[in-house]
Design a protein around this motif. Sequence first.
Motif, PDB file in Angstrom:
ATOM      1  N   TYR A 104       0.855  -1.091   0.067  1.00  0.00           N
ATOM      2  CA  TYR A 104      -0.035  -0.099   0.084  1.00  0.00           C
ATOM      3  C   TYR A 104       0.941   1.238   0.093  1.00  0.00           C
ATOM      4  O   TYR A 104       0.433   2.176  -0.859  1.00  0.00           O
ATOM      5  CB  TYR A 104      -0.925   0.165   1.282  1.00  0.00           C
ATOM      6  N   SER A 115       2.418   2.025  -3.236  1.00  0.00           N
ATOM      7  CA  SER A 115       1.433   2.530  -4.211  1.00  0.00           C
ATOM      8  C   SER A 115       1.294   3.941  -3.949  1.00  0.00           C
ATOM      9  O   SER A 115       1.273   4.774  -5.042  1.00  0.00           O
ATOM     10  CB  SER A 115       0.133   1.848  -4.138  1.00  0.00           C
ATOM     11  N   ALA A 169       4.324   5.565  -5.165  1.00  0.00           N
ATOM     12  CA  ALA A 169       4.448   5.463  -6.976  1.00  0.00           C
ATOM     13  C   ALA A 169       3.594   6.697  -7.331  1.00  0.00           C
ATOM     14  O   ALA A 169       3.642   7.209  -8.513  1.00  0.00           O
ATOM     15  CB  ALA A 169       3.793   4.314  -7.409  1.00  0.00           C
ATOM     16  N   SER A 187       7.731   6.232 -10.155  1.00  0.00           N
ATOM     17  CA  SER A 187       6.325   5.535 -10.797  1.00  0.00           C
ATOM     18  C   SER A 187       6.386   4.293 -11.351  1.00  0.00           C
ATOM     19  O   SER A 187       5.494   3.539 -11.642  1.00  0.00           O
ATOM     20  CB  SER A 187       6.092   6.500 -12.065  1.00  0.00           C
ATOM     21  N   LYS A 244       4.604   1.237  -9.642  1.00  0.00           N
ATOM     22  CA  LYS A 244       3.202   0.748  -9.875  1.00  0.00           C
ATOM     23  C   LYS A 244       3.352  -0.647 -10.551  1.00  0.00           C
ATOM     24  O   LYS A 244       2.176  -1.317 -10.488  1.00  0.00           O
ATOM     25  CB  LYS A 244       2.610   1.882 -11.093  1.00  0.00           C
ATOM     26  N   THR A 276       3.301  -3.187  -7.056  1.00  0.00           N
ATOM     27  CA  THR A 276       2.143  -3.358  -5.945  1.00  0.00           C
ATOM     28  C   THR A 276       0.728  -3.454  -6.608  1.00  0.00           C
ATOM     29  O   THR A 276       0.390  -2.695  -7.571  1.00  0.00           O
ATOM     30  CB  THR A 276       2.130  -1.955  -5.195  1.00  0.00           C
ATOM     31  N   PHE A 327      -2.086  -2.832  -5.459  1.00  0.00           N
ATOM     32  CA  PHE A 327      -2.862  -1.454  -5.145  1.00  0.00           C
ATOM     33  C   PHE A 327      -2.891  -0.761  -6.418  1.00  0.00           C
ATOM     34  O   PHE A 327      -3.876  -0.064  -6.837  1.00  0.00           O
ATOM     35  CB  PHE A 327      -2.288  -0.768  -4.004  1.00  0.00           C
ATOM     36  N   LYS A 328      -1.768  -0.487  -7.395  1.00  0.00           N
ATOM     37  CA  LYS A 328      -1.539   0.241  -8.440  1.00  0.00           C
ATOM     38  C   LYS A 328      -2.376  -0.497  -9.449  1.00  0.00           C
ATOM     39  O   LYS A 328      -2.901   0.163 -10.644  1.00  0.00           O
ATOM     40  CB  LYS A 328      -0.319   0.792  -8.854  1.00  0.00           C
ATOM     41  N   TYR A 329      -2.452  -1.803  -9.614  1.00  0.00           N
ATOM     42  CA  TYR A 329      -3.128  -2.489 -10.549  1.00  0.00           C
ATOM     43  C   TYR A 329      -4.620  -2.221 -10.424  1.00  0.00           C
ATOM     44  O   TYR A 329      -5.341  -2.202 -11.600  1.00  0.00           O
ATOM     45  CB  TYR A 329      -2.997  -3.911 -10.388  1.00  0.00           C
ATOM     46  N   ASP A 342      -5.969   0.747  -9.703  1.00  0.00           N
ATOM     47  CA  ASP A 342      -6.055   2.081  -9.468  1.00  0.00           C
ATOM     48  C   ASP A 342      -7.569   2.566  -9.988  1.00  0.00           C
ATOM     49  O   ASP A 342      -7.935   2.410 -11.113  1.00  0.00           O
ATOM     50  CB  ASP A 342      -4.999   2.828 -10.247  1.00  0.00           C
ATOM     51  N   TYR A 355      -1.902  -5.720 -16.112  1.00  0.00           N
ATOM     52  CA  TYR A 355      -2.156  -5.689 -14.858  1.00  0.00           C
ATOM     53  C   TYR A 355      -2.866  -7.079 -14.429  1.00  0.00           C
ATOM     54  O   TYR A 355      -2.600  -7.782 -13.512  1.00  0.00           O
ATOM     55  CB  TYR A 355      -2.760  -4.409 -13.880  1.00  0.00           C
TER      56      TYR A 355
END
Length: 265
Positions: free
Chosen positions: A200, A203, A206, A213, A216, A219, A221-223, A225, A239
Motif C-alpha cells: 500500500y 502504491s 508511486a 512511478s 506501480k 504493487t 494496489f496500483k493495478y 487504480d 495488470y
Amino acid sequence: MLFRREFKRNLRGLIIWSIIIAGIIFLYLGIFPSMAKQQQDMDNLMNAVPEGMQKAFGMDRLSLGTLLGFYGIEIHLMTTLLGSIYAALLASGIVAKEQNEKTAEFLLALPVSRPTIIVHKWLAAMANVLLFNAVIVAASFAGFQLAHGEDLSYKAFFLLELAVLMMHLTFAGIAFLFSAVARRTRSIVSMSLGTVFIMYFLSVAAGLSDRLSWLKYVTPFKYADSAQIITERSFHPLYAGIMAIAIAGCFLASYWYYNKKDIAV
C-alpha cells in the motif's frame, strides 16, 4: 468434507468482515447527496491538496461531486485496503493453524491425500474471498440507490470491482503460500499483513513522485487504480495478467511445498 470444514471454520470471520465493509459503504454513500450539493466547495478543497497527494489518491482525475468519482476516491480505498487485510488474515492461517492448534495429526490420519488437503483449503480460502467481494458489489448497488446520484457507468464499476477482486485474491495467494511454507501462525500473520501495508505504501509513493512511478508495476494496489479504471473505463490487461500469474504461481508453489513438507504432528 474438507472444503465444508474449512468454510465453516472461517464463516464467522466472513460474516463479521462483510458486515463491517457493507456498513462502511452504506455510511459513505449515505453522505454523498449532501456532499454533491457542495461540489464547488469540495473541488476547491481538493485543489488545495498538494499535487502529489492528488495524484496518489486519484483526486486529479476524479471528482467528489460525481457518484463514481466519490466512490473511487473515498470508498475504493476502504474496499481495497480492508479487503486485502481480510484476505491476508484468512489465508495466512488456513494451513499452518493445523500445526499451531495441534490438529495436523488428526487431519493427516484421514483417508485423504496431501494434495486433496491443500486443494480443498485453497478452494475454501478463494470461496471466502469471492463471497466477500460479492458483498462489496451488492452493498455498493444498494448504496447507489440511496445516494440518488447521476447515471453511472456500470462497465467502469464492474471493471473496478474485478480489479479489486483479483487484488484480494493476489494477497490471499501470497498469504496462503506463507501459510504453507512457514510453521508458526503468528509469524505468518505478521508477514502477510506486512506485505499488504508495504504494498500500500509503495502504491502511495508511486503516485507521489514521478521518479518512483515504476513502483506501480510492483504493487497490486496500483493495478486496481480507481482513477485509471473509471476515467478510461478499462482494466489494463498487463495488470490483470500479472495478478493472474501471481495467484496461480502462489497456488502451485504452495501445492508443491506442502506435499514435500515435513509436518511434525
